[in-house]
Motif scaffolding. Structure first.
Motif, PDB file in Angstrom:
ATOM      1  N   THR A 128      47.309  32.004  44.086  1.00  0.00           N
ATOM      2  CA  THR A 128      46.745  32.367  45.396  1.00  0.00           C
ATOM      3  C   THR A 128      45.250  32.649  45.193  1.00  0.00           C
ATOM      4  O   THR A 128      44.740  32.555  44.069  1.00  0.00           O
ATOM      5  CB  THR A 128      47.402  33.650  45.934  1.00  0.00           C
ATOM      6  N   LYS A 170      47.735  28.513  51.325  1.00  0.00           N
ATOM      7  CA  LYS A 170      47.453  29.885  50.866  1.00  0.00           C
ATOM      8  C   LYS A 170      47.970  30.081  49.455  1.00  0.00           C
ATOM      9  O   LYS A 170      47.392  30.799  48.650  1.00  0.00           O
ATOM     10  CB  LYS A 170      48.150  30.890  51.781  1.00  0.00           C
ATOM     11  N   LYS A 171      49.125  29.474  49.199  1.00  0.00           N
ATOM     12  CA  LYS A 171      49.676  29.442  47.839  1.00  0.00           C
ATOM     13  C   LYS A 171      49.614  27.991  47.381  1.00  0.00           C
ATOM     14  O   LYS A 171      49.939  27.090  48.167  1.00  0.00           O
ATOM     15  CB  LYS A 171      51.148  29.855  47.831  1.00  0.00           C
TER      16      LYS A 171
END
Ligand code: AMP
Ligand code: GLY
Length: 429
Positions: free
Chosen positions: A128, A186-187
């Motif tokens: 992340t 986001k990840k």
């Protein structure tokens, strides 16, 4: 019974075509459908994320079952929305619960699930914004090429394969820091590259037991010999010649059974299709991805090979009695060639008149991006992927030749299709 089918692609026309063959069907509604599904039932315009409106329509029209074609409504929780509402909880929904849909909706969730249940997949780590530097270190420790995947749904575009570490670091930054894929990135999963040949396996499950459906292989790249950008799929064939009984037994033992067992153990409610994207690495299968729906264009060559009543199969799935059903498969090959608009998968024009559909005798034409022009009544193009031309054959070359011949007979301005489908598989026949 009345059925509401969600979606508008070639997969949904294939599902509609198969459902109307069932004596159990009374009325079929397709939301929103296309010009092909209009030949099988009634197209209805409702947004697929408007669960309230979908539930109201289902109640007003005595719908007993909802069949969900694409992944988005599943990931958004349509199963739970119907089941948690006292008014609609008796309506069967073919598809997983929202948690089950995370197998496709979150690649990190899918990877962790596979790790928990010892299902073979490429080694990976997830990063992340807070752990981006560790991601860069991880890239330096891997050998190229590098596979970077956005965690969430990114319209099939969220996987990037990079030849060099520099490229991979640029991509990692673009995904995590610059939000190239929005919140889906986001990840980011960085994983080991697997070298082999891809195929897909499919099951239908009620969460306790499963029935294996025919295997298929799709062709993702726009250009011949698998060149150029990725598309939603330029065609498919079934069965897959190199997926022999020995290989499929490994898929069943190591992957399918472990997945179903894992779902049951974790009490994840699942009443629908599971699509296993696989890599055959020197005779051993690895999971590249899970999808929680049928494939498109895989459905266009798998569903015609299922002889059993699909609605009966769905019914027993929804009632948790799949063990009592059987899937009987047609032994013939099927090949689906996708006709696409000029410019696809980039920008393309819509509204081109489609001709020649009435002359097709020995293929099934599944509509994908098509619609009926309100004013002229003519069928016109309405998407990048326009039509799938599916044919049976006693051999793969025969099925491909029939689809190829009929693909030529259909006309629309800017029509393009790949003429090399299946060529890569001739060495296995
Ligand atoms: P996915 O959306 O996860 O199916 O990935 C899209 C495509 O990227 C797959 O169909 C493969 O061609 C390729 N791919 C994904 N993961 C890997 C991997 N670990 N090794 C090699 N190719 C991969
Ligand atoms: N043909 C690949 C997919 O449906 O995701």
């Amino acid at each position: 019974m009345n059925v509401m089918l969600l979606g508008s692609g070639g997969r949904e026309h294939a599902l509609a075509w198969k459902l109307v063959q069932s004596p159990l069907l009374s009325r079929l509604f397709i939301v929103p459908g296309n010009a092909g599904t209009a030949l099988c039932g009634t197209n209805v315009t409702i947004a697929l994320n408007d669960f309230k409106a979908l539930k109201k329509f289902a109640l007003d029209n005595n719908v007993a079952m909802v069949v969900v074609g694409p992944e988005a409504p599943l990931v958004e929780g349509i199963w739970d929305s119907f089941k948690q509402d006292v008014m609609t909880s008796d309506i069967s929904v073919i598809g997983p619960s929202q948690t089950g849909a995370m197998l496709e909706g979150s690649k990190d969730f899918a990877k962790e699930f596979m790790n928990r249940h010892c299902i073979p997949t490429a080694a990976h780590r997830t990063f992340t914004l807070d752990t981006q530097d560790a991601g860069i270190d991880f890239i330096h420790h891997l050998t190229p090429p590098f596979v970077l995947k956005a965690d969430g749904l990114a319209a099939g575009k969220g996987v990037i394969i990079c030849a060099t570490a520099d490229e991979a670091i640029i991509e990692l930054n673009a995904m995590i820091r610059d939000k190239k894929f929005g919140d889906a990135g986001k990840k980011v999963i960085i994983e080991q590259y697997l070298s082999g040949i891809e195929l897909s396996a499919f099951v239908i499950t009620d969460g306790k037991t499963y029935k294996t459906l025919p295997s298929a292989k799709d062709y993702k790249r726009i250009g011949e010999d698998d060149t150029g950008p990725n598309t939603g799929g330029m065609g498919s064939i079934s069965p897959v010649p190199f997926a022999d009984a020995g290989f499929m037994a490994k898929v069943e033992e190591r992957i399918i059974k472990q997945t179903i067992k894992g779902l049951a153990q974790e009490k994840i409610v699942y009443q629908g299709f599971i699509f296993f994207g696989l890599m055959n690495v020197q005779g051993d299968p690895y999971v590249i991805e899970y999808n929680v729906r049928m494939g498109d264009p895989e459905a266009e060559c798998i569903l015609p090979r299922i002889k059993s009543d699909l609605l009966e199969l769905f019914n027993s799935t929804a009632k948790g009695r799949l063990v009592e059903s059987q899937v009987v498969t047609d032994h013939r090959y099927c090949a689906a060639i996708m006709l696409v608009s000029k410019g696809y998968p980039g920008d393309y024009e819509k509204g081109k008149e489609i001709t020649g559909l009435d002359h097709i005798m020995d293929s099934i034409v599944f509509h994908a991006g098509s619609k009926k022009d309100e004013k002229t009544g003519k069928i016109i193009t309405n998407g990048g992927r326009v039509l799938a031309v599916t044919s049976y054959g006693m051999t793969l070359p025969e099925a491909l030749a029939t689809s190829g011949k009929n693909a030529q007979m259909i006309g629309f301005e800017g029509k393009y299709y790949r003429k090399d489908l299946g060529h890569d598989l001739m060495k296995y026949i």
